[in-house]
Structures are given as structure tokens and as C-alpha cells.
Motif scaffolding. Structure first.
Motif, PDB file in Angstrom:
ATOM      1  N   TRP A  96      50.161  43.212  41.792  1.00 34.01           N
ATOM      2  CA  TRP A  96      50.555  41.808  41.819  1.00 34.01           C
ATOM      3  C   TRP A  96      50.272  41.223  40.447  1.00 34.01           C
ATOM      4  O   TRP A  96      49.192  40.745  40.177  1.00 34.01           O
ATOM      5  N   GLN A  97      51.270  41.284  39.585  1.00 33.24           N
ATOM      6  CA  GLN A  97      51.057  40.913  38.197  1.00 33.24           C
ATOM      7  C   GLN A  97      51.767  39.612  37.858  1.00 33.24           C
ATOM      8  O   GLN A  97      52.913  39.392  38.249  1.00 33.24           O
ATOM      9  N   LEU A  98      51.049  38.739  37.146  1.00 34.89           N
ATOM     10  CA  LEU A  98      51.639  37.484  36.710  1.00 34.89           C
ATOM     11  C   LEU A  98      52.552  37.679  35.500  1.00 34.89           C
ATOM     12  O   LEU A  98      53.420  36.857  35.233  1.00 34.89           O
ATOM     13  N   ALA A  99      52.360  38.776  34.780  1.00 34.88           N
ATOM     14  CA  ALA A  99      53.257  39.147  33.678  1.00 34.88           C
ATOM     15  C   ALA A  99      53.501  37.982  32.734  1.00 34.88           C
ATOM     16  O   ALA A  99      54.630  37.576  32.490  1.00 34.88           O
ATOM     17  N   THR A 100      52.433  37.452  32.183  1.00 34.19           N
ATOM     18  CA  THR A 100      52.576  36.323  31.269  1.00 34.19           C
ATOM     19  C   THR A 100      51.564  36.460  30.139  1.00 34.19           C
ATOM     20  O   THR A 100      50.448  36.900  30.342  1.00 34.19           O
ATOM     21  N   ASP A 101      51.971  36.069  28.943  1.00 28.96           N
ATOM     22  CA  ASP A 101      51.092  36.185  27.792  1.00 28.96           C
ATOM     23  C   ASP A 101      49.944  35.182  27.831  1.00 28.96           C
ATOM     24  O   ASP A 101      48.936  35.379  27.163  1.00 28.96           O
ATOM     25  N   ASN A 102      50.109  34.090  28.576  1.00 26.77           N
ATOM     26  CA  ASN A 102      49.088  33.042  28.544  1.00 26.77           C
ATOM     27  C   ASN A 102      48.160  33.063  29.749  1.00 26.77           C
ATOM     28  O   ASN A 102      47.503  32.085  30.041  1.00 26.77           O
ATOM     29  N   LEU A 103      48.129  34.166  30.476  1.00 29.84           N
ATOM     30  CA  LEU A 103      47.196  34.314  31.581  1.00 29.84           C
ATOM     31  C   LEU A 103      45.822  34.697  31.047  1.00 29.84           C
ATOM     32  O   LEU A 103      45.675  35.710  30.379  1.00 29.84           O
ATOM     33  N   ALA A 104      44.808  33.888  31.343  1.00 33.50           N
ATOM     34  CA  ALA A 104      43.432  34.223  30.985  1.00 33.50           C
ATOM     35  C   ALA A 104      42.649  34.526  32.259  1.00 33.50           C
ATOM     36  O   ALA A 104      43.051  34.143  33.357  1.00 33.50           O
ATOM     37  N   VAL A 105      41.524  35.212  32.107  1.00 33.39           N
ATOM     38  CA  VAL A 105      40.708  35.632  33.241  1.00 33.39           C
ATOM     39  C   VAL A 105      39.267  35.218  32.982  1.00 33.39           C
ATOM     40  O   VAL A 105      38.745  35.394  31.878  1.00 33.39           O
ATOM     41  N   LEU A 165      28.544  43.638  31.894  1.00 34.45           N
ATOM     42  CA  LEU A 165      29.141  42.589  32.714  1.00 34.45           C
ATOM     43  C   LEU A 165      30.599  42.350  32.315  1.00 34.45           C
ATOM     44  O   LEU A 165      31.446  42.034  33.163  1.00 34.45           O
ATOM     45  N   GLY A 166      30.907  42.510  31.036  1.00 37.43           N
ATOM     46  CA  GLY A 166      32.246  42.225  30.566  1.00 37.43           C
ATOM     47  C   GLY A 166      33.330  43.090  31.177  1.00 37.43           C
ATOM     48  O   GLY A 166      34.511  42.729  31.154  1.00 37.43           O
ATOM     49  N   ASN A 167      32.960  44.243  31.740  1.00 36.80           N
ATOM     50  CA  ASN A 167      33.991  45.108  32.302  1.00 36.80           C
ATOM     51  C   ASN A 167      34.556  44.557  33.603  1.00 36.80           C
ATOM     52  O   ASN A 167      35.601  44.996  34.060  1.00 36.80           O
ATOM     53  N   VAL A 168      33.907  43.545  34.192  1.00 34.05           N
ATOM     54  CA  VAL A 168      34.460  42.945  35.408  1.00 34.05           C
ATOM     55  C   VAL A 168      35.758  42.216  35.082  1.00 34.05           C
ATOM     56  O   VAL A 168      36.824  42.507  35.630  1.00 34.05           O
ATOM     57  N   ALA A 169      35.700  41.238  34.193  1.00 35.62           N
ATOM     58  CA  ALA A 169      36.891  40.463  33.847  1.00 35.62           C
ATOM     59  C   ALA A 169      37.954  41.314  33.161  1.00 35.62           C
ATOM     60  O   ALA A 169      39.155  41.121  33.380  1.00 35.62           O
ATOM     61  N   SER A 170      37.533  42.254  32.344  1.00 32.99           N
ATOM     62  CA  SER A 170      38.514  43.040  31.593  1.00 32.99           C
ATOM     63  C   SER A 170      39.369  43.895  32.524  1.00 32.99           C
ATOM     64  O   SER A 170      40.584  44.033  32.312  1.00 32.99           O
ATOM     65  N   GLY A 182      47.037  40.153  26.279  1.00 36.26           N
ATOM     66  CA  GLY A 182      46.424  39.625  25.075  1.00 36.26           C
ATOM     67  C   GLY A 182      45.639  38.346  25.185  1.00 36.26           C
ATOM     68  O   GLY A 182      45.085  37.888  24.197  1.00 36.26           O
ATOM     69  N   ALA A 183      45.563  37.713  26.356  1.00 36.84           N
ATOM     70  CA  ALA A 183      44.784  36.479  26.489  1.00 36.84           C
ATOM     71  C   ALA A 183      43.321  36.808  26.763  1.00 36.84           C
ATOM     72  O   ALA A 183      42.920  37.966  26.818  1.00 36.84           O
ATOM     73  N   ALA A 184      42.516  35.760  26.957  1.00 34.98           N
ATOM     74  CA  ALA A 184      41.071  35.942  27.104  1.00 34.98           C
ATOM     75  C   ALA A 184      40.718  36.601  28.431  1.00 34.98           C
ATOM     76  O   ALA A 184      41.361  36.371  29.452  1.00 34.98           O
ATOM     77  N   ALA A 185      39.651  37.410  28.403  1.00 35.31           N
ATOM     78  CA  ALA A 185      39.054  37.984  29.608  1.00 35.31           C
ATOM     79  C   ALA A 185      37.549  37.775  29.490  1.00 35.31           C
ATOM     80  O   ALA A 185      36.884  38.444  28.692  1.00 35.31           O
ATOM     81  N   LEU A 186      37.011  36.839  30.264  1.00 34.82           N
ATOM     82  CA  LEU A 186      35.644  36.375  30.101  1.00 34.82           C
ATOM     83  C   LEU A 186      34.821  36.654  31.359  1.00 34.82           C
ATOM     84  O   LEU A 186      35.258  36.368  32.469  1.00 34.82           O
ATOM     85  N   SER A 187      33.625  37.191  31.163  1.00 29.98           N
ATOM     86  CA  SER A 187      32.705  37.425  32.271  1.00 29.98           C
ATOM     87  C   SER A 187      31.471  36.552  32.094  1.00 29.98           C
ATOM     88  O   SER A 187      30.993  36.362  30.971  1.00 29.98           O
TER      89      SER A 187
END
Length: 428
Positions: free
Chosen positions: A121-130, A165-170, A180-185
Motif C-alpha cells: 500500500w504505497q502512497l508513491a509520492t516524493d513529499n511523503l515523510a514518516v 531506533l532509526g530503523n523503525v521509521a526507515s 527521498g523525504a524524511a524518515a524520523l524515529s
């Protein structure tokens, strides 16, 4: 403080959860969802169907087989959230930022299935951050690697990246098709999910992202973590079938550990556009934080100063008065001191006539870094359905309400004297 006259609103467009109640969005339950752990304690573990979904997700890609359970729970909840977003996007048009949702992101309801483990289930957008919170992160894998080290004196090369911890969001970002957007834990003990959500809101309002997957996850039902909770002296004496987690009942302490995750799709939207379309939306109106530095193992004052700070900050950001809050989803972990401090904080703000007090921990246990996110999911369910389950024991939570619930305050707090509160509403 955010200008209350601003046209910008933060809209919760999709959500997903996995917990002791399974993968469904319904919060009703007929029997105790708790079970007995081999360590001899009651726990709120996933039921068989949810467990099967986690196992299938783990086997869906070779890279996923090495991931910690905490990561897999977050991925599963995120997939649900994206599927939920896709359904809502197929039904309505809602401006995001200064533009419209891209046409290729509008998915027909007929194209959706319920198999969350074999479809991406992918949003397929460059501006999606996590932005994902977790109190302890990769607990299970860390304990496995440490046991291997003690037995053999070595660990595999993957041990470090798999337990940060960072591997959760990534991994959530990877599974969602982020480009390419942010992935933050985030980790701030039991308020971690609201730290993640607050960061997402700040980025959205600053224009640094247009859409976030934000929430919390935890898989702490390991022997060592359970031993830690038992050592504190707060674990419930009640058996698994006897509703062992009982917030708002006083003594004895009835803390019970649970596992789960909840993730939300949040977007920057336009209040004017919502009003023009006559659309009702779930709005995230305010996120507030509070902190105490008491030098104790829990960082908790008798009158919940950190709760008071967080609640006031959330109300101020939402530009609403205490009287406009119809219900409070409590942090209330079932510990006498913690429950009492939160209620004293509420009295300091609302007076003796408190809003309706709600809790979901008697159904899920305390899921640590996922607890705030699961509480938020419960609050949104209450807003949408105007219903909530009634505990089968005497307590001050989940009673009747004499007025519609249109705006809910949700609390969370953790060790180290930190608290967080969120205000959500059903409005236009």
C-alpha cells in the motif's frame, strides 16, 4: 502559538492499528483479550489472526525476515493507514497545501483489497515523510543479539543497524514507497508517539512536507522487558481472564504490558475548502508537551505538573477553552500514583466537574511507545461512532455521557517527567 484564524488545518486522512484487539477498527469486545505469558504474567498479545498477518509480512520479502517485531507492527499499521487514506481519497477531494491531491494518488475503492501482507500500500509520492515513535525500539532483536554475544562472544554485522531506533521509521518509509523525504524515529518513553506526531505537525505547518505517516509502535513482550516491569512493583495481580488492567480503580496497581502499533496519515489542508465542500473531517487541532525534572525513577509529581503543561499547551494551540473539551482519553496506566496525578492535573484545569473520562488500556494493556497512538485511534473511533465499550469492573472511566462528543483531549506520559497531549475534533 498557531494563529486560530489561519486557513491551514491538519487533517487525519487515514489510520491503521494492530493490537490485542487485532487489526479491525472496532473497539468493542466481549471477553478479556489478555493472555498468560510464559513468564507467568498477564499480557495483551496479538490474537491469532493478527499474528498470522505479522508472520506473512515477515516472509513477504527476504529483507523483512531479519526485522524486529516492533518494525513489522509499525509497517502493518502503516499499510492499514494508507489503505484507509486511499479509500477516503477515492470519496472526497481535499486540498493539500496550495495544490490538489495528484490524480494518480486517487485510488478507486474497487481496486482495494484487505490483504495487507501481500500488497504494497504505497502512497508513491516524493513529499511523503514518516515519523514513528517507540519507547524501546527493537527490543526482541536486541535481546537475541545480546544472548548470542554472551554465549558465543560475537554478533553478526547486522546487529547494530537492526537495533538502532532509526530503523523503525526507515523501514516504514521503504515499505510505503517513499522517495527521498524524511524518515524520523523518536523515543521519549511512553509519550513517544505524540512526540512523533507533534514533529509531523510542525513540519506540515512549516511547509517542509505535505503528508506524513506518523504514529507509534512497540513489541515489548519479551522475558527481560517483563522482568523489568515486574521489578518496578506495579504489575497487576489479576489473572489474564479477569481483566487484569484496571485504570481508575485505585489500589492495587494493575499495570499490564501490551504490544501494538497505530499509524496515521496526516496532511496539511484548507479549512475554507472543507467548509465550501461541506465536508466533515477529523482534525488534529493541537499538540502540547510538558516536562518535569524531579530526579525520580518515574518523574511524576502528585499534581501532574507535566500533564498540566502539556494540556494547557495543546488547548492553547487548538485555541479552545477547557469547557469545549467533551472527553479525555487518559494515559492512566492503572498505577495508583499515575492515575491520581493525572486526575489532579485535570482538576487543576477543568475544575471538579471533569469531562467524560475514557481509557482503552483495560483492553490493550500499556503498550509503552505505541500507547499514545492507540489512545488517539480510540479517540477518533469515539468521535466517529459516539460509542465506547464499558469496563466490567467499577472505575471512573468509560461511563455515560450526556452530550455529543465533538472534541477530545488525549494524554500520554512517560518516565523522565515528560507528558504530551493532543486535541482532536470532528469538524469542518
Amino acid at each position: 502559538m498557531i494563529n486560530p484564524d489561519s486557513d491551514t488545518v491538519i487533517v487525519i486522512r487515514g489510520r491503521g492499528r494492530v493490537s490485542a484487539l487485532g487489526l479491525e477498527s472496532d473497539w468493542s469486545v466481549a471477553a478479556s483479550p489478555f493472555s498468560a505469558h510464559p513468564a507467568g504474567l498477564p499480557v495483551a498479545a496479538l490474537p491469532a489472526a493478527a499474528e498470522a498477518a505479522v508472520a506473512a509480512l515477515r516472509q513477504s520479502r527476504p529483507a523483512y525476515r531479519q526485522l524486529d517485531r516492533t518494525v513489522l507492527l509499525a509497517m502493518l499499521a502503516a499499510r492499514q493507514a494508507v489503505a484507509s487514506w486511499q479509500l477516503s481519497a477515492a470519496r472526497i477531494e481535499l486540498p493539500v497545501g496550495s495544490g490538489q491531491l495528484p490524480a494518480d494518488n486517487i485510488i478507486s475503492r474497487n481496486n482495494l483489497t484487505t490483504d495487507l501482507t501481500t500488497n504494497h500500500w504505497q502512497l508513491a509520492t516524493d513529499n511523503l515523510a514518516v515519523s514513528i515513535g517507540s519507547s524501546r525500539g527493537a527490543t526482541g532483536r536486541l535481546e537475541e543479539f545480546h544472548a548470542e554475544f554472551l554465549a558465543e562472544g560475537r554478533v553478526p554485522a547486522a546487529a547494530s543497524p537492526l537495533t538502532t531506533l532509526g530503523n523503525v521509521a526507515s523501514w516504514v518509509a521503504f515499505d510505503a514507497g517513499q522517495a527521498g523525504a524524511a524518515a524520523l524515529s523518536h523515543s521519549s518513553t511512553c509519550s513517544s508517539a505524540f512526540q512523533a506526531l507533534g514533529n509531523a505537525v510542525a513540519w506540515l505547518r512549516a511547509g517542509m512536507a505535505d503528508r506524513f505517516l506518523a504514529g507509534g509502535t512497540e513489541a515489548p513482550l519479551t522475558a527481560f522487558t517483563l522482568a523489568q516491569m515486574r521489578a518496578i512493583g506495579i504489575y497487576s495481580p489479576f489473572g489474564a481472564t479477569d481483566w487484569p488492567c484496571r485504570p481508575g480503580t485505585g489500589r492495587p496497581s494493575t499495570f499490564v504490558l501490551g504490544e501494538g502499533a497505530a499509524v496515521f496519515v496526516v496532511e496539511r489542508g484548507s479549512r475554507a475548502a472543507l467548509q465550501k465542500a461541506g465536508k466533515t473531517a477529523l482534525l488534529l487541532e493541537g499538540v502540547g508537551f510538558g516536562f518535569e525534572a524531579l530526579g525520580s525513577k518515574t518523574g511524576l509529581s502528585a499534581d501532574g505538573q507535566h500533564f498540566q503543561q502539556a494540556i494547557r499547551a495543546a488547548l492553547q494551540q487548538a485555541a479552545v477553552a477547557p469547557a469545549e473539551i467533551d472527553a479525555v482519553v487518559l494515559h492512566s496506566p492503572g498505577t495508583p500514583a499515575g492515575d491520581a496525578a493525572e486526575r489532579e492535573a485535570l482538576r487543576a484545569i477543568f475544575g471538579e466537574q471533569l469531562p467524560l473520562l475514557l481509557s482503552n488500556k483495560w483492553l490493550l494493556g500499556h503498550t509503552l511507545g505505541a500507547s499514545a497512538a492507540l489512545s488517539l485511534d480510540f479517540a477518533l473511533y469515539v468521535l466517529e461512532t459516539q460509542t465506547w465499550p464499558t469496563p466490567p469492573f467499577a472505575t471512573d472511566v468509560n461511563g455515560p455521557c450526556e452530550r455529543p462528543v465533538r472534541r477530545v483531549l488525549v494524554n500520554a506520559a512517560g518516565f523522565g517527567g515528560n507528558a504530551a497531549s493532543v486535541v482532536v475534533s470532528l469538524g469542518v
